[in-house]
Design an enzyme around this catalytic site. Structure first.
Site, short mmCIF file in Angstrom:
data_model
loop_
_atom_site.label_atom_id
_atom_site.label_comp_id
_atom_site.label_asym_id
_atom_site.label_seq_id
_atom_site.Cartn_x
_atom_site.Cartn_y
_atom_site.Cartn_z
N ARG A 1 29.98 27.88 4.15
CA ARG A 1 29.92 27.02 2.97
C ARG A 1 30.62 27.71 1.80
O ARG A 1 30.24 28.80 1.37
CB ARG A 1 28.46 26.74 2.60
CG ARG A 1 28.28 25.95 1.33
CD ARG A 1 28.61 24.49 1.53
NE ARG A 1 28.18 23.72 0.39
CZ ARG A 1 29.00 23.03 -0.38
NH1 ARG A 1 30.29 22.99 -0.12
NH2 ARG A 1 28.52 22.34 -1.40
N GLN B 1 16.18 25.79 1.63
CA GLN B 1 16.60 26.09 0.26
C GLN B 1 18.06 26.54 0.21
O GLN B 1 18.82 26.11 -0.66
CB GLN B 1 15.70 27.18 -0.32
CG GLN B 1 15.93 27.47 -1.78
CD GLN B 1 15.42 26.36 -2.69
OE1 GLN B 1 14.50 25.63 -2.34
NE2 GLN B 1 16.03 26.21 -3.84
N LEU C 1 20.44 25.75 2.20
CA LEU C 1 21.33 24.62 2.47
C LEU C 1 21.34 23.62 1.31
O LEU C 1 22.13 22.69 1.30
CB LEU C 1 20.94 23.91 3.76
CG LEU C 1 21.60 24.45 5.03
CD1 LEU C 1 21.10 25.81 5.42
CD2 LEU C 1 21.43 23.47 6.18
N GLU D 1 -4.36 27.18 17.51
CA GLU D 1 -4.80 28.47 18.08
C GLU D 1 -5.50 29.31 17.02
O GLU D 1 -5.51 30.53 17.10
CB GLU D 1 -3.63 29.24 18.68
CG GLU D 1 -3.11 28.71 19.99
CD GLU D 1 -3.77 29.34 21.22
OE1 GLU D 1 -4.40 30.39 21.10
OE2 GLU D 1 -3.63 28.76 22.29
N THR E 1 -6.41 28.88 12.61
CA THR E 1 -5.68 28.86 11.34
C THR E 1 -5.41 30.28 10.86
O THR E 1 -5.99 31.25 11.36
CB THR E 1 -6.49 28.12 10.26
OG1 THR E 1 -7.69 28.85 10.03
CG2 THR E 1 -6.79 26.69 10.67
N GLU F 1 -6.42 31.55 8.20
CA GLU F 1 -7.68 32.09 7.68
C GLU F 1 -8.56 32.65 8.80
O GLU F 1 -9.19 33.70 8.63
CB GLU F 1 -8.44 31.01 6.90
CG GLU F 1 -7.75 30.58 5.61
CD GLU F 1 -6.52 29.68 5.81
OE1 GLU F 1 -5.70 29.62 4.90
OE2 GLU F 1 -6.40 29.06 6.89
#
Length: 162
Positions: free
Chosen positions: A46, A115, A117, A142, A144, A146
Site C-alpha cells: 500500500r 486498523q 488496513l 473452552e 472465558t 476470566e
C-alpha cells in the site's frame, strides 16, 4: 480436597480441559498469524504519499508488536503442548496460560490488522474483517479469559480464590 489426598470429583474433567487448552491456543495463533501476515503484505504494497505505509514508524511498530505477541503466545502454547505430551503436571496452569495469551493475542492482532488496513479493513474484499470477528470466540469458549485467570491464580497461589 485433592491436595489432602482425597479424590476430587471434577479432577479428571479439569485435567482434560487443561490438556485441550493448548490446542485451542494453537487455533487462535493461526488466526492471529494469518491476520499479521496479511497486514504485513498489505503494508508493504500500500503506497500513500509516494511510499509504502510500512515505512511509517507507527505502522512498522504496530507490526513489530503484533509479531512479538504472536511469538510470545506461540512459546506458551509450545511449552504447554510439550508438558501435556510428556505427562508433566501443569503446576502453574500452563494450559490455561497458553489458551489465555493466544486468545487475547488473536483479538489484539486482528484488531490491529483491521486498523492498519483502514477503511478497507472492514470490506469483505479483505479477510481481516472475518478474522477479526472470528478471533473473539477464543476468549470465550473452552473457558472465558476470566476463568483462565482464575485457574492460573488458583494454581500459583494454592488457594481457593472465588
Amino acid at each position: 480436597r485433592a491436595r489432602s489426598g482425597q479424590r476430587a470429583s471434577g479432577q479428571a474433567a479439569m485435567r482434560t480441559f487443561e490438556l485441550s487448552r493448548p490446542t485451542v491456543g494453537a487455533q487462535a495463533l493461526g488466526v492471529a498469524r494469518a491476520a499479521y501476515e496479511y497486514a504485513l503484505d498489505y503494508a508493504k504494497e500500500r503506497v500513500q504519499f509516494g511510499r509504502p505505509i510500512i515505512e511509517n514508524q507507527a505502522v512498522a511498530f504496530a507490526l513489530a508488536d503484533m509479531k512479538m505477541e504472536i511469538d510470545a503466545a506461540r512459546l506458551l502454547v509450545w511449552r504447554a503442548s510439550w508438558m501435556g505430551r510428556n505427562n508433566r503436571p501443569f503446576t502453574a496452569g500452563e494450559g490455561s496460560m497458553s489458551k489465555l495469551k493466544a486468545g487475547e493475542v488473536a483479538v489484539s492482532v486482528t484488531e490491529k490488522a483491521v486498523q492498519l488496513l483502514g477503511g478497507a479493513g472492514f470490506l469483505r474484499d479483505h479477510p481481516v474483517e472475518r478474522w477479526y470477528r472470528d478471533a473473539k470466540i477464543y476468549t470465550i469458549f473452552e473457558g472465558t479469559s476470566e476463568i483462565q485467570r482464575l485457574v492460573i491464580s488458583r494454581a500459583i497461589s494454592g488457594t481457593q480464590i472465588r
